[in-house]
Design a protein around this motif. Structure first.
Motif, mmCIF file in Angstrom:
data_model
loop_
_atom_site.group_PDB
_atom_site.id
_atom_site.type_symbol
_atom_site.label_atom_id
_atom_site.label_comp_id
_atom_site.label_asym_id
_atom_site.label_seq_id
_atom_site.Cartn_x
_atom_site.Cartn_y
_atom_site.Cartn_z
ATOM 1 N N TRP A 20 66.387 19.823 39.334
ATOM 2 C CA TRP A 20 66.335 18.824 40.401
ATOM 3 C C TRP A 20 67.707 18.207 40.624
ATOM 4 O O TRP A 20 68.074 17.906 41.764
ATOM 5 C CB TRP A 20 65.318 17.736 40.061
ATOM 6 C CG TRP A 20 63.904 18.227 40.070
ATOM 7 C CD1 TRP A 20 63.061 18.311 39.009
ATOM 8 C CD2 TRP A 20 63.178 18.736 41.185
ATOM 9 N NE1 TRP A 20 61.849 18.829 39.392
ATOM 10 C CE2 TRP A 20 61.887 19.098 40.723
ATOM 11 C CE3 TRP A 20 63.476 18.923 42.529
ATOM 12 C CZ2 TRP A 20 60.909 19.626 41.562
ATOM 13 C CZ3 TRP A 20 62.504 19.453 43.370
ATOM 14 C CH2 TRP A 20 61.246 19.797 42.888
ATOM 15 N N ALA A 27 72.251 19.510 48.031
ATOM 16 C CA ALA A 27 71.874 18.794 49.251
ATOM 17 C C ALA A 27 72.936 17.775 49.642
ATOM 18 O O ALA A 27 73.288 17.644 50.825
ATOM 19 C CB ALA A 27 70.524 18.109 49.053
ATOM 20 N N MET A 42 69.876 23.532 56.694
ATOM 21 C CA MET A 42 68.948 22.832 55.813
ATOM 22 C C MET A 42 67.624 22.557 56.515
ATOM 23 O O MET A 42 66.550 22.723 55.929
ATOM 24 C CB MET A 42 69.563 21.516 55.340
ATOM 25 C CG MET A 42 70.662 21.658 54.306
ATOM 26 S SD MET A 42 71.302 20.051 53.779
ATOM 27 C CE MET A 42 69.844 19.330 53.013
ATOM 28 N N CYS A 43 67.688 22.162 57.764
ATOM 29 C CA CYS A 43 66.457 21.868 58.516
ATOM 30 C C CYS A 43 65.621 23.129 58.705
ATOM 31 O O CYS A 43 64.395 23.119 58.498
ATOM 32 C CB CYS A 43 66.801 21.255 59.868
ATOM 33 S SG CYS A 43 67.520 19.595 59.770
ATOM 34 N N GLY A 46 64.146 24.228 55.421
ATOM 35 C CA GLY A 46 63.053 23.330 55.068
ATOM 36 C C GLY A 46 61.786 23.637 55.845
ATOM 37 O O GLY A 46 60.679 23.613 55.290
ATOM 38 N N ALA A 61 57.565 17.303 49.035
ATOM 39 C CA ALA A 61 58.884 17.605 49.594
ATOM 40 C C ALA A 61 59.285 16.594 50.656
ATOM 41 O O ALA A 61 60.448 16.154 50.710
ATOM 42 C CB ALA A 61 58.893 19.017 50.159
ATOM 43 N N LEU A 62 58.353 16.215 51.513
ATOM 44 C CA LEU A 62 58.660 15.253 52.576
ATOM 45 C C LEU A 62 58.987 13.880 51.985
ATOM 46 O O LEU A 62 59.910 13.198 52.457
ATOM 47 C CB LEU A 62 57.486 15.156 53.554
ATOM 48 C CG LEU A 62 57.252 16.395 54.420
ATOM 49 C CD1 LEU A 62 55.970 16.251 55.222
ATOM 50 C CD2 LEU A 62 58.438 16.652 55.345
ATOM 51 N N ALA A 65 62.436 14.145 50.461
ATOM 52 C CA ALA A 65 63.478 14.173 51.490
ATOM 53 C C ALA A 65 63.726 12.783 52.056
ATOM 54 O O ALA A 65 64.886 12.376 52.270
ATOM 55 C CB ALA A 65 63.077 15.127 52.613
ATOM 56 N N PHE A 68 65.583 10.821 49.500
ATOM 57 C CA PHE A 68 66.964 11.296 49.434
ATOM 58 C C PHE A 68 67.812 10.654 50.529
ATOM 59 O O PHE A 68 68.945 10.204 50.280
ATOM 60 C CB PHE A 68 66.984 12.820 49.567
ATOM 61 C CG PHE A 68 68.351 13.416 49.713
ATOM 62 C CD1 PHE A 68 69.205 13.521 48.634
ATOM 63 C CD2 PHE A 68 68.788 13.872 50.956
ATOM 64 C CE1 PHE A 68 70.471 14.078 48.775
ATOM 65 C CE2 PHE A 68 70.036 14.424 51.108
ATOM 66 C CZ PHE A 68 70.882 14.531 50.012
ATOM 67 N N LEU A 69 67.274 10.579 51.741
ATOM 68 C CA LEU A 69 68.017 9.976 52.846
ATOM 69 C C LEU A 69 68.231 8.474 52.626
ATOM 70 O O LEU A 69 69.308 7.944 52.943
ATOM 71 C CB LEU A 69 67.272 10.209 54.156
ATOM 72 C CG LEU A 69 67.225 11.656 54.657
ATOM 73 C CD1 LEU A 69 66.380 11.759 55.909
ATOM 74 C CD2 LEU A 69 68.633 12.185 54.916
#
Length: 232
Positions: A20, A27, A42-43, A46, A61-62, A65, A68-69
């Protein structure tokens, strides 16, 4: 591929923390590069993964993500706005206009040598201007035959991985095949946004992914019994 091995380590009960961490570093590098090609890749990758993953993994995953943002915005203030501006002003971006300005000269070269092109490595960016599009560059230098060969290679790799996913009963192998499809879709998209084969790392990665897909298909076919046509 990093996501595949991270989930594989998690599901097998092994320590998945390093996977991870490596995935987060990759990323971060893609986002901080401020590259449209990296963000679009990446998009797309994904989206391909989300289509093939289970519902539970999609939700995980969502959420990851989104987290992460949020963390990235806290660590690097203004980064998200900068990324948004890369696509918000795409219609008036000088870099985009510079890429399309050379299409006229490229069209002239294609008309002169449409079948086999003018020769590999003969379209010099210093003289004619950069194309930033591998498909167009291949068409100029290798003609329609070369472009067809390039597209065939990319499709062959993705087909091999898709075939593995269709015939393998092993969920780990199927997930690996999905990861290879996603990775190769990024390469195929990148070939339209920059001159992919002018960069040795990108070129090597492209053919490694294609070769890995073919090797995986051969390995799975050797292990999977072939049923008679009536049982397929």
């Amino acid at each position: 591929l990093g996501a595949h091995y991270a989930y594989r380590a998690k599901e097998s009960g092994k320590k998945a923390g390093r996977w991870w961490l490596l995935l987060a570093i990759i990323a971060c590098g893609a986002v901080i590069s401020l590259s449209r090609s990296a963000i679009l890749g990446m998009c797309l990758g994904g989206v391909v993964l989300l289509i093939g993953w289970s519902g539970r993994r999609r939700v995980q995953a969502l959420i990851a993500a989104a987290g992460f943002l949020v963390v990235l915005r806290m660590i690097v203030p203004g980064l998200i706005g900068t990324l948004y501006s890369l696509f918000d002003n795409i219609g008036s971006d000088p870099s985009i206009e510079g890429r399309t300005d050379d299409y006229a000269s490229a069209g002239e070269q294609i008309a002169k040598h449409f079948l086999l092109g003018r020769g590999n490595g003969t379209y010099l960016s210093e003289k004619y201007g950069p194309l930033d599009n591998q498909y167009l560059g291949t068409l100029v230098q290798n003609g329609y035959i070369g472009l067809a060969a390039l597209i065939f290679l990319l499709l062959a790799g993705m087909y091999a991985a898709a075939r593995v996913r269709a015939i393998s009963p092993d969920p780990v192998v199927r997930d690996l095949a999905l990861s290879l499809i996603a990775a190769q879709s990024i390469v195929a998209l990148g070939a339209a946004t920059f001159d992919l084969l002018w960069f040795s790392t990108a070129t090597g990665l492209t053919f490694v992914l294609i070769g890995a897909s073919g090797a995986l298909l051969r390995a799975v076919q050797a292990q999977t019994p072939v049923l008679p046509p009536m049982w397929r």
